[in-house]
Design an enzyme around this catalytic site. Structure first.
Site, PDB file in Angstrom:
ATOM      1  N   ARG A   1       0.860  -1.175   0.000  1.00  0.00           N
ATOM      2  CA  ARG A   1       0.000   0.000   0.000  1.00  0.00           C
ATOM      3  C   ARG A   1       0.902   1.232   0.000  1.00  0.00           C
ATOM      4  O   ARG A   1       2.032   1.189   0.475  1.00  0.00           O
ATOM      5  CB  ARG A   1      -0.916   0.009   1.220  1.00  0.00           C
TER       6      ARG A   1
ATOM      7  N   LYS B   1      -2.072  -2.499   7.667  1.00  0.00           N
ATOM      8  CA  LYS B   1      -3.224  -2.091   8.460  1.00  0.00           C
ATOM      9  C   LYS B   1      -3.252  -2.843   9.781  1.00  0.00           C
ATOM     10  O   LYS B   1      -2.926  -4.025   9.843  1.00  0.00           O
ATOM     11  CB  LYS B   1      -4.513  -2.371   7.685  1.00  0.00           C
TER      12      LYS B   1
ATOM     13  N   HIS C   1      -2.362   2.618  -5.775  1.00  0.00           N
ATOM     14  CA  HIS C   1      -2.939   1.317  -5.416  1.00  0.00           C
ATOM     15  C   HIS C   1      -3.095   0.415  -6.627  1.00  0.00           C
ATOM     16  O   HIS C   1      -3.220  -0.804  -6.483  1.00  0.00           O
ATOM     17  CB  HIS C   1      -4.294   1.524  -4.740  1.00  0.00           C
TER      18      HIS C   1
ATOM     19  N   ARG D   1      -0.590  -2.256  -6.688  1.00  0.00           N
ATOM     20  CA  ARG D   1      -0.909  -3.374  -5.789  1.00  0.00           C
ATOM     21  C   ARG D   1      -1.842  -4.353  -6.496  1.00  0.00           C
ATOM     22  O   ARG D   1      -1.639  -5.568  -6.421  1.00  0.00           O
ATOM     23  CB  ARG D   1      -1.549  -2.833  -4.512  1.00  0.00           C
TER      24      ARG D   1
ATOM     25  N   HIS E   1      -3.292  -9.697   3.138  1.00  0.00           N
ATOM     26  CA  HIS E   1      -4.752  -9.731   3.217  1.00  0.00           C
ATOM     27  C   HIS E   1      -5.188 -10.481   4.471  1.00  0.00           C
ATOM     28  O   HIS E   1      -4.607 -11.512   4.829  1.00  0.00           O
ATOM     29  CB  HIS E   1      -5.347 -10.434   1.997  1.00  0.00           C
TER      30      HIS E   1
ATOM     31  N   TYR F   1      -8.865 -11.265  -6.947  1.00  0.00           N
ATOM     32  CA  TYR F   1      -7.917 -11.027  -8.036  1.00  0.00           C
ATOM     33  C   TYR F   1      -7.884 -12.210  -9.002  1.00  0.00           C
ATOM     34  O   TYR F   1      -7.696 -12.032 -10.206  1.00  0.00           O
ATOM     35  CB  TYR F   1      -6.517 -10.776  -7.471  1.00  0.00           C
TER      36      TYR F   1
END
Length: 332
Positions: free
Chosen positions: A161, A186, A258, A261, A284, A293
């Site tokens: 990110r 995150k 992004h 990514r 993730h 994806y």
């Protein structure tokens, strides 16, 4: 005259609840802070008074709903951003409910404001030739161009990110083979991402040209201050516009940091990398996010279709041979 509890509750929410009790990350605290700045100013305008004179009783569920509508219709925020703002407001009123029982009904009304469902679209990723066209744009003979080329290459290599990349410090990089980098995502989740030898060489060259302390941000502006995400987006837009001259498909895409990514994830899927490895690579929480994806990659779908045994077509299906399809259905 009893003072309104709003100022004190806001201070307690951010200093005591968010920082000390929840140990929320700096990014979460800033996000919640920005939400409350927007919300208080919005309510103050509607009430026709300065922010300092607002009372807690005026922060009703109706004001929250009007604020959320304002975010989408006036500010142009996405549904995802709208829901994040709502989460910040809900968190505060959940906190208030435990300290001001007489306000339980008001807090419950705000807590019951629903999040909005957004359509799940396939990520708009970059094709390999589009990535290479963008990476070729920065003038690497200049310091700014070298920095931008290194940053964009790092984003594509790691799938990081943008804030993870901008927080990167030299001490988080392993330059010896096998090269890798420690990223903090995150929720302060930590992960190790492998680095290509070419990316290691780019990082080493940038540090040689602009030495940085081990614990200082690697990517900085001309004044030595850490780059901002908005600054990166601005520069990237210039590179995409220039690259679109050679690769016209870029003109039809909304490219952001992004997007690299997304490109990393889709290209890993196309290369046959297991989705559980990709999940760890990108950090993730849910495997469903990574599977998104896999569904987006048309090339992977095409190869899978080619591997499916084609049905023999010597004779038409039995239901086509039957004069009456209902007779065929009766045989089932």
């Amino acid at each position: 005259m009893k003072l309104d509890p709003l100022p004190q509750l806001l201070r307690m929410f951010f200093t005591d609840w968010m920082v000390q009790q929840r140990n929320a990350s700096q990014h979460t605290v800033k996000s919640y802070r920005d939400t409350w700045r927007l919300f208080l100013r919005f309510v103050a305008v509607r009430c026709g008074k300065p922010v300092v004179r607002l009372t807690l009783s005026e922060l009703t569920a109706a004001e929250v709903i009007a604020f959320l509508h304002h975010l989408e219709s006036v500010r142009g925020d996405t549904i995802g951003t709208r829901n994040c703002r709502l989460a910040a407001l809900r968190s505060f009123f959940g906190f208030v409910a435990t300290r001001e029982p007489e306000l339980m009904a008001q807090c419950a009304e705000v807590m019951n404001v629903p999040t909005k469902k957004a359509p799940i679209r396939a990520p708009d990723y970059l094709e390999p030739e589009e990535v290479q066209a963008i990476l070729a744009q920065p003038d690497r003979s200049t310091l700014i161009g070298q920095r931008d080329h290194t940053l964009l290459s790092f984003l594509y290599n790691t799938g990081a990110r943008i804030q993870e990349a901008l927080d990167l410090c030299p001490q988080a990089i392993r330059f010896e083979a096998p090269g890798c980098v420690r990223l903090y995502g995150k929720g302060r989740k930590e992960r190790i991402s492998p680095l290509w030898p070419e990316t290691v060489a780019l990082l080493r060259s940038l540090l040689k040209r602009v030495p940085r302390p081990a614990d200082a941000a690697l990517f900085v502006n001309r004044y030595g201050s850490p780059l901002s995400a908005s600054g990166v987006r601005f520069k990237l837009a210039e590179y995409v516009k220039a690259a679109a001259v050679d690769v016209p498909t870029l003109a039809q895409k909304h490219v952001t940091p992004h997007s690299f990514r997304h490109a990393t994830a889709v290209h890993l899927v196309a290369a046959g990398v297991d989705v559980t490895v990709i999940r760890s690579w990108l950090g993730h929480v849910s495997l469903e996010t990574t599977n998104h994806y896999a569904q987006a990659n048309l090339e992977t779908k095409r190869r899978a279709l080619e591997q499916v045994e084609k049905p023999k077509t010597d004779s038409p299906p039995s239901w086509r041979r039957d004069q009456d399809v209902l007779d065929w259905l009766d045989t089932l």
